[in-house]
Scaffold this motif. Structure first.
Motif, PDB file in Angstrom:
ATOM      1  N   VAL A 137       0.879  -1.175   0.000  1.00 14.96           N
ATOM      2  CA  VAL A 137       0.000   0.000   0.000  1.00 14.96           C
ATOM      3  C   VAL A 137       0.914   1.222   0.000  1.00 14.96           C
ATOM      4  O   VAL A 137       1.282   1.744   1.063  1.00 14.96           O
ATOM      5  N   ASP A 179     -12.202   3.674  -2.992  1.00 16.64           N
ATOM      6  CA  ASP A 179     -10.766   3.414  -2.863  1.00 16.64           C
ATOM      7  C   ASP A 179      -9.964   4.712  -2.917  1.00 16.64           C
ATOM      8  O   ASP A 179      -9.009   4.889  -2.155  1.00 16.64           O
ATOM      9  N   ARG A 212      -7.107  -3.649   1.523  1.00  9.54           N
ATOM     10  CA  ARG A 212      -6.374  -3.092   0.384  1.00  9.54           C
ATOM     11  C   ARG A 212      -5.184  -3.994   0.031  1.00  9.54           C
ATOM     12  O   ARG A 212      -4.882  -4.203  -1.155  1.00  9.54           O
ATOM     13  N   ALA A 272     -14.471   0.812   0.362  1.00  7.67           N
ATOM     14  CA  ALA A 272     -13.104   0.497   0.748  1.00  7.67           C
ATOM     15  C   ALA A 272     -12.984   0.008   2.185  1.00  7.67           C
ATOM     16  O   ALA A 272     -12.021  -0.684   2.526  1.00  7.67           O
TER      17      ALA A 272
END
Length: 288
Positions: A137, A179, A212, A272
């Motif tokens: 990420v 997102d 994520r 998300a």
């Protein structure tokens, strides 16, 4: 309550399955089932079952005390759903009763599924729990509690020790965030209450980040990964992250009590933050 009943309740509570069994990363392993533990007492199920009436009484008292519109619960013993209880309604205006197929949002029990997904990817050799989260990420790359603080690892996120402050009920209000909106939050900087790895503090944001990671490492959206690699192999065909996907005749709607009247709280769409608490399922599905 008698001492015998208390003992049976304690034994039964130790047998209740509250989360899905961890599955292997390989699809063949996912479709297999581990053999349940063997117990020497041939009357185990009979003795545990004798506590069901007491548990039903406790649950009925909870529902009345909490003034919930409806509840559903199940007891799993040795890998099998052995008792189910329901009470109340899944929809206030129609008074439609709760049954074993009613689909409820299970909130933070979703985190168990997110953890399973991370461990599958670990078992497949695609990540390590001690990898820095920023490897998967990139928005976290500049995030540090202090100049000399260590980077946040996947293990920190799984164990609620990333250093983020406790964020209930804020997290539930972010379910529909996109997102890009979540990326913007991370780039703006997540506040810290302590350095990573130094203490436990419950974090919904941390599990959103794990979702994520699942998506970025697997190359597929989190809902698709969970569906293909966890839910379907376990036969959880009524479980979803999107409330709009549940047939109206089965959805248990959410309400808040205001001035003695139940007011429906519209379900937020999946976004998300779904990996931290957006899953919906039924008693019969979750028992798997």
């Amino acid at each position: 309550m008698s001492t015998t009943t208390r003992t049976l309740l304690a034994a039964l509570c130790a047998s209740i399955a509250l989360a899905p069994a961890a599955a292997n990363a390989q699809s063949a392993a996912l479709s297999s089932r581990a053999e349940p533990a063997a117990f020497a007492n041939p009357r185990r199920l009979e003795q545990l079952s004798s506590a069901f009436p007491a548990i039903d009484s406790l649950m009925a008292a909870f529902a009345e005390r909490s003034r919930v519109p409806g509840i559903a619960y199940g007891i799993v013993i040795d890998g099998r759903l052995t008792h189910v209880g329901t009470a109340g309604v899944r929809e206030v205006p129609s008074r439609a009763p709760v049954d074993t197929a009613s689909v409820f949002r299970i909130a933070s029990m979703t985190k168990s599924f997110t953890a399973v997904a991370i461990l599958q990817l670990r078992d497949a050799g695609l990540l390590s729990l001690d990898d820095p989260a920023e490897r998967y990420v990139p928005e976290l790359a500049s995030l540090r509690a202090t100049g000399d603080a260590p980077p946040i690892t996947i293990r920190h996120l799984l164990s609620h020790s990333a250093g983020f402050p406790e964020d209930n009920p804020w997290g539930d209000q972010q379910l529909a965030a996109t997102d890009e909106e979540m990326s913007a939050m991370m780039r703006a900087g997540i506040p810290f209450s302590t350095a990573p790895g130094t203490s436990y503090e419950y974090s919904n944001f941390g599990f959103a980040i794990l979702g994520r990671i699942v998506a970025n490492v697997s190359g597929m959206a989190y809902p698709r990964y969970i569906t293909e690699h966890v839910l379907r192999p376990l036969g959880m065909n009524s479980t979803t992250l999107e409330a709009s996907a549940v047939p109206a005749s089965r959805l248990a709607r959410g309400y808040r009590l205001r001035d003695g009247e139940w007011i429906e709280e519209p379900a937020l769409p999946d976004g998300a933050f779904g990996p931290m608490g957006g899953m919906l399922t039924s008693v019969s599905d979750l028992s798997r």
